[in-house]
Design a protein around this motif. Structure first.
Motif, PDB file in Angstrom:
ATOM      1  N   TYR A 150     -25.138  35.946  -2.711  1.00  0.00           N
ATOM      2  CA  TYR A 150     -24.423  37.107  -2.120  1.00  0.00           C
ATOM      3  C   TYR A 150     -24.835  38.439  -2.700  1.00  0.00           C
ATOM      4  O   TYR A 150     -24.540  38.727  -3.561  1.00  0.00           O
ATOM      5  CB  TYR A 150     -22.853  36.925  -2.476  1.00  0.00           C
ATOM      6  N   PRO A 151     -25.770  39.162  -1.968  1.00  0.00           N
ATOM      7  CA  PRO A 151     -26.399  40.156  -2.491  1.00  0.00           C
ATOM      8  C   PRO A 151     -25.456  41.225  -2.799  1.00  0.00           C
ATOM      9  O   PRO A 151     -24.242  41.553  -2.133  1.00  0.00           O
ATOM     10  CB  PRO A 151     -27.422  40.794  -1.337  1.00  0.00           C
ATOM     11  N   LEU A 152     -25.713  42.108  -3.960  1.00  0.00           N
ATOM     12  CA  LEU A 152     -24.596  43.122  -4.374  1.00  0.00           C
ATOM     13  C   LEU A 152     -24.660  44.134  -3.449  1.00  0.00           C
ATOM     14  O   LEU A 152     -23.305  44.871  -3.559  1.00  0.00           O
ATOM     15  CB  LEU A 152     -24.992  43.503  -5.968  1.00  0.00           C
ATOM     16  N   SER A 153     -25.356  44.488  -2.401  1.00  0.00           N
ATOM     17  CA  SER A 153     -25.452  45.319  -1.681  1.00  0.00           C
ATOM     18  C   SER A 153     -24.414  45.102  -0.396  1.00  0.00           C
ATOM     19  O   SER A 153     -24.042  46.199   0.367  1.00  0.00           O
ATOM     20  CB  SER A 153     -26.723  45.561  -0.778  1.00  0.00           C
ATOM     21  N   GLY A 154     -23.698  43.888  -0.616  1.00  0.00           N
ATOM     22  CA  GLY A 154     -22.686  43.791   0.606  1.00  0.00           C
ATOM     23  C   GLY A 154     -23.124  43.161   1.674  1.00  0.00           C
ATOM     24  O   GLY A 154     -22.503  42.911   2.654  1.00  0.00           O
ATOM     25  N   GLU A 155     -24.598  42.968   1.577  1.00  0.00           N
ATOM     26  CA  GLU A 155     -25.114  42.402   3.103  1.00  0.00           C
ATOM     27  C   GLU A 155     -24.809  40.860   3.164  1.00  0.00           C
ATOM     28  O   GLU A 155     -24.307  40.407   2.198  1.00  0.00           O
ATOM     29  CB  GLU A 155     -26.791  42.365   3.053  1.00  0.00           C
ATOM     30  N   ALA A 156     -25.261  40.276   4.155  1.00  0.00           N
ATOM     31  CA  ALA A 156     -24.726  39.038   4.566  1.00  0.00           C
ATOM     32  C   ALA A 156     -25.389  38.099   3.461  1.00  0.00           C
ATOM     33  O   ALA A 156     -26.524  38.455   3.048  1.00  0.00           O
ATOM     34  CB  ALA A 156     -25.184  38.497   6.083  1.00  0.00           C
ATOM     35  N   PRO A 157     -24.572  36.993   3.181  1.00  0.00           N
ATOM     36  CA  PRO A 157     -25.172  35.969   2.358  1.00  0.00           C
ATOM     37  C   PRO A 157     -26.566  35.402   2.788  1.00  0.00           C
ATOM     38  O   PRO A 157     -26.856  35.345   4.049  1.00  0.00           O
ATOM     39  CB  PRO A 157     -24.159  34.766   2.300  1.00  0.00           C
ATOM     40  N   VAL A 158     -27.581  35.240   1.740  1.00  0.00           N
ATOM     41  CA  VAL A 158     -28.800  34.743   2.086  1.00  0.00           C
ATOM     42  C   VAL A 158     -28.908  33.159   1.564  1.00  0.00           C
ATOM     43  O   VAL A 158     -28.393  32.918   0.318  1.00  0.00           O
ATOM     44  CB  VAL A 158     -29.708  35.579   1.370  1.00  0.00           C
ATOM     45  N   MET A 159     -29.514  32.490   2.514  1.00  0.00           N
ATOM     46  CA  MET A 159     -29.967  31.040   1.774  1.00  0.00           C
ATOM     47  C   MET A 159     -31.220  30.986   1.573  1.00  0.00           C
ATOM     48  O   MET A 159     -32.318  31.440   2.241  1.00  0.00           O
ATOM     49  CB  MET A 159     -29.523  30.191   3.229  1.00  0.00           C
ATOM     50  N   VAL A 160     -31.542  30.791   0.375  1.00  0.00           N
ATOM     51  CA  VAL A 160     -32.754  30.323  -0.328  1.00  0.00           C
ATOM     52  C   VAL A 160     -32.812  29.156  -0.684  1.00  0.00           C
ATOM     53  O   VAL A 160     -31.990  28.150  -0.835  1.00  0.00           O
ATOM     54  CB  VAL A 160     -32.977  31.334  -1.553  1.00  0.00           C
ATOM     55  N   LYS A 161     -34.380  28.639  -0.821  1.00  0.00           N
ATOM     56  CA  LYS A 161     -34.541  27.335  -1.215  1.00  0.00           C
ATOM     57  C   LYS A 161     -34.633  27.105  -2.683  1.00  0.00           C
ATOM     58  O   LYS A 161     -35.457  27.831  -3.198  1.00  0.00           O
ATOM     59  CB  LYS A 161     -36.011  26.873  -0.528  1.00  0.00           C
ATOM     60  N   ASN A 162     -34.061  26.284  -3.049  1.00  0.00           N
ATOM     61  CA  ASN A 162     -34.076  25.900  -4.570  1.00  0.00           C
ATOM     62  C   ASN A 162     -33.717  27.068  -5.663  1.00  0.00           C
ATOM     63  O   ASN A 162     -33.720  28.086  -5.405  1.00  0.00           O
ATOM     64  CB  ASN A 162     -35.452  24.990  -4.990  1.00  0.00           C
ATOM     65  N   GLU A 167     -33.912  32.713  -8.373  1.00  0.00           N
ATOM     66  CA  GLU A 167     -33.891  33.625  -9.708  1.00  0.00           C
ATOM     67  C   GLU A 167     -34.367  35.138  -9.490  1.00  0.00           C
ATOM     68  O   GLU A 167     -34.208  35.556 -10.437  1.00  0.00           O
ATOM     69  CB  GLU A 167     -35.216  32.777 -10.395  1.00  0.00           C
ATOM     70  N   GLU A 168     -34.839  35.256  -8.309  1.00  0.00           N
ATOM     71  CA  GLU A 168     -35.065  36.658  -8.112  1.00  0.00           C
ATOM     72  C   GLU A 168     -34.083  37.586  -8.156  1.00  0.00           C
ATOM     73  O   GLU A 168     -34.190  38.822  -8.191  1.00  0.00           O
ATOM     74  CB  GLU A 168     -35.949  36.895  -7.263  1.00  0.00           C
ATOM     75  N   TYR A 169     -32.712  36.835  -8.053  1.00  0.00           N
ATOM     76  CA  TYR A 169     -31.618  37.657  -7.972  1.00  0.00           C
ATOM     77  C   TYR A 169     -31.037  37.502  -9.408  1.00  0.00           C
ATOM     78  O   TYR A 169     -30.948  36.394  -9.864  1.00  0.00           O
ATOM     79  CB  TYR A 169     -30.526  36.919  -6.802  1.00  0.00           C
ATOM     80  N   GLY A 170     -30.529  38.643  -9.840  1.00  0.00           N
ATOM     81  CA  GLY A 170     -29.962  38.534 -11.258  1.00  0.00           C
ATOM     82  C   GLY A 170     -28.641  37.718 -11.179  1.00  0.00           C
ATOM     83  O   GLY A 170     -27.877  37.544 -10.156  1.00  0.00           O
ATOM     84  N   PRO A 171     -28.256  37.327 -12.666  1.00  0.00           N
ATOM     85  CA  PRO A 171     -26.978  36.549 -12.715  1.00  0.00           C
ATOM     86  C   PRO A 171     -25.837  37.291 -12.373  1.00  0.00           C
ATOM     87  O   PRO A 171     -24.940  36.472 -12.006  1.00  0.00           O
ATOM     88  CB  PRO A 171     -26.970  36.312 -14.316  1.00  0.00           C
ATOM     89  N   GLU A 172     -25.769  38.398 -12.109  1.00  0.00           N
ATOM     90  CA  GLU A 172     -24.553  39.340 -11.690  1.00  0.00           C
ATOM     91  C   GLU A 172     -24.508  38.983 -10.083  1.00  0.00           C
ATOM     92  O   GLU A 172     -23.436  39.508  -9.632  1.00  0.00           O
ATOM     93  CB  GLU A 172     -24.660  40.616 -12.118  1.00  0.00           C
ATOM     94  N   THR A 173     -25.320  38.446  -9.411  1.00  0.00           N
ATOM     95  CA  THR A 173     -25.322  38.212  -8.043  1.00  0.00           C
ATOM     96  C   THR A 173     -24.716  36.776  -7.879  1.00  0.00           C
ATOM     97  O   THR A 173     -25.293  35.901  -8.430  1.00  0.00           O
ATOM     98  CB  THR A 173     -26.627  38.106  -7.595  1.00  0.00           C
ATOM     99  N   PRO A 174     -23.487  36.649  -7.143  1.00  0.00           N
ATOM    100  CA  PRO A 174     -22.985  35.454  -7.013  1.00  0.00           C
ATOM    101  C   PRO A 174     -23.566  34.612  -6.267  1.00  0.00           C
ATOM    102  O   PRO A 174     -24.474  35.086  -5.416  1.00  0.00           O
ATOM    103  CB  PRO A 174     -21.564  35.891  -6.288  1.00  0.00           C
ATOM    104  N   ARG A 175     -23.476  33.193  -6.466  1.00  0.00           N
ATOM    105  CA  ARG A 175     -24.144  32.306  -5.832  1.00  0.00           C
ATOM    106  C   ARG A 175     -23.464  30.902  -5.463  1.00  0.00           C
ATOM    107  O   ARG A 175     -22.605  30.597  -6.488  1.00  0.00           O
ATOM    108  CB  ARG A 175     -25.813  31.990  -6.206  1.00  0.00           C
ATOM    109  N   VAL A 176     -23.935  30.049  -4.546  1.00  0.00           N
ATOM    110  CA  VAL A 176     -23.183  28.800  -4.345  1.00  0.00           C
ATOM    111  C   VAL A 176     -24.433  27.668  -4.342  1.00  0.00           C
ATOM    112  O   VAL A 176     -25.428  27.925  -3.467  1.00  0.00           O
ATOM    113  CB  VAL A 176     -22.534  28.659  -3.073  1.00  0.00           C
ATOM    114  N   ARG A 177     -24.264  26.963  -5.418  1.00  0.00           N
ATOM    115  CA  ARG A 177     -25.207  25.661  -5.266  1.00  0.00           C
ATOM    116  C   ARG A 177     -24.428  24.460  -4.755  1.00  0.00           C
ATOM    117  O   ARG A 177     -23.228  24.423  -4.829  1.00  0.00           O
ATOM    118  CB  ARG A 177     -25.925  25.703  -6.552  1.00  0.00           C
TER     119      ARG A 177
END
Ligand code: ZN
Ligand code: ZN
Length: 307
Positions: A150-162, A167-177
């Protein structure tokens, strides 16, 4: 900005309103997570209906000062059994054409998540088809290798592989695994882990224990601040002759406590209570589980935990 979750439905199988479930709650499964301004829901049992009402009220309030305000939310489905989907068509924001809903679920039994969801609502079983619901719906199959960020910019959630992709998003960026558990009939159940700023909660509903513990789940839940784990049956019922429920895809509190201990989580919430368990039994089951994992409590409808 807090990271918090609220139990909105804690029951398995079917909803049980009435005096014997007043303390624990009677709605079927739904977990609400709020993090960095995102509304992220897990499962759409009857517990999601009240979330929809509140979100609709919040929207009406926001529109007084911000006429183009809209509902943006994600719903992650563990699997397509009724107790995890039956509230979806009564979740008010699905009928608002301004809503933007990001829907994620596993592909199971060779069926894409979107078709599974559409089938769950199929006419004549329900009067409205998924395609007739007016919200913009972004429907995704989700696999073990996917991470939703979930980008901090408020943009739509992004699906990334693995994990590396995330990792290119910092830990302050929420994520669901996620981790696909095979310990549930007809295709298993998806377990989710929500992470933000070094904190995490794992939602493992509709999973059954294995001899020696579910090692994939234990690994996935490692070090989580909170583990929400299926604990539908007390041992007496699980093994009980002549109708044992072993193999039905649900755990005992002892199994949940074993996973919690092995994964080194901070606290355990017993979830997916059997509809035949009254408040006293649910509390007694948690008491027994505390013998092997002291920081255990039952998931209770309306309970909010801030991490
Ligand atoms: Zn269930
Ligand atoms: Zn199920």
């Amino acid at each position: 900005m807090p990271f918090k979750f609220t139990f909105r439905g804690v029951r398995g199988s079917y909803a049980v309103p009435g005096p014997s479930t007043l303390r624990v709650g009677g709605n079927t499964t739904c977990l609400e997570v709020r993090v960095e301004g995102n509304l992220i829901l897990f499962d759409a049992g009857t517990g999601i209906i009240q979330v929809g009402r509140e979100v609709a009220e919040e929207l009406a309030e926001r529109r007084k000062t911000q006429p183009d305000a809209r509902v943006v939310a994600s719903i992650f489905f563990s699997h397509m059994h009724h107790d995890h989907t039956q509230g979806f068509p009564f979740f008010k924001p699905v009928y608002f054409e301004t809503s933007e809903l990001h829907l994620f679920g596993p592909r199971m039994m060779n069926t894409d998540f979107g078709s599974g969801l559409a089938t769950a609502l199929l006419s004549p079983l329900f009067p409205v088809e998924l395609s007739d619901m007016r919200a913009a719906k972004h429907i995704h199959n989700i696999y073990d290798t996917d991470v939703v960020v979930y980008p901090l910019s408020g943009e739509a959630p992004v699906m990334v592989k693995n994990k590396n992709g995330a990792e290119e998003y910092g830990p302050e960026t929420p994520r669901v695994r996620c981790c696909h558990s095979y310990a549930h009939p007809n295709g298993g159940s998806m377990v989710y882990r929500i992470e933000w700023n070094g904190k995490s909660v794992v939602f493992a509903t509709d999973v059954e224990g294995y001899v020696g513990g579910d090692q994939r789940l234990i690994h996935f839940a490692k070090g989580a601040d909170a583990l929400i784990h299926d604990a539908q049956y007390e041992e007496k019922r699980y093994f009980g002759y002549p109708n044992p429920v072993q193999g039905f895809g649900h755990s005992t509190p002892e199994m949940a406590a074993h996973v919690a201990r092995s994964a080194g989580v901070r606290r355990l919430f017993l979830h997916h209570h059997d509809p035949e368990s009254d408040d006293e039994l649910v509390e007694a089951m948690a008491e027994r589980a505390r013998k092997s994992f002291p920081n255990t409590q039952p998931a209770v409808e309306g309970l909010t935990i801030e991490l």
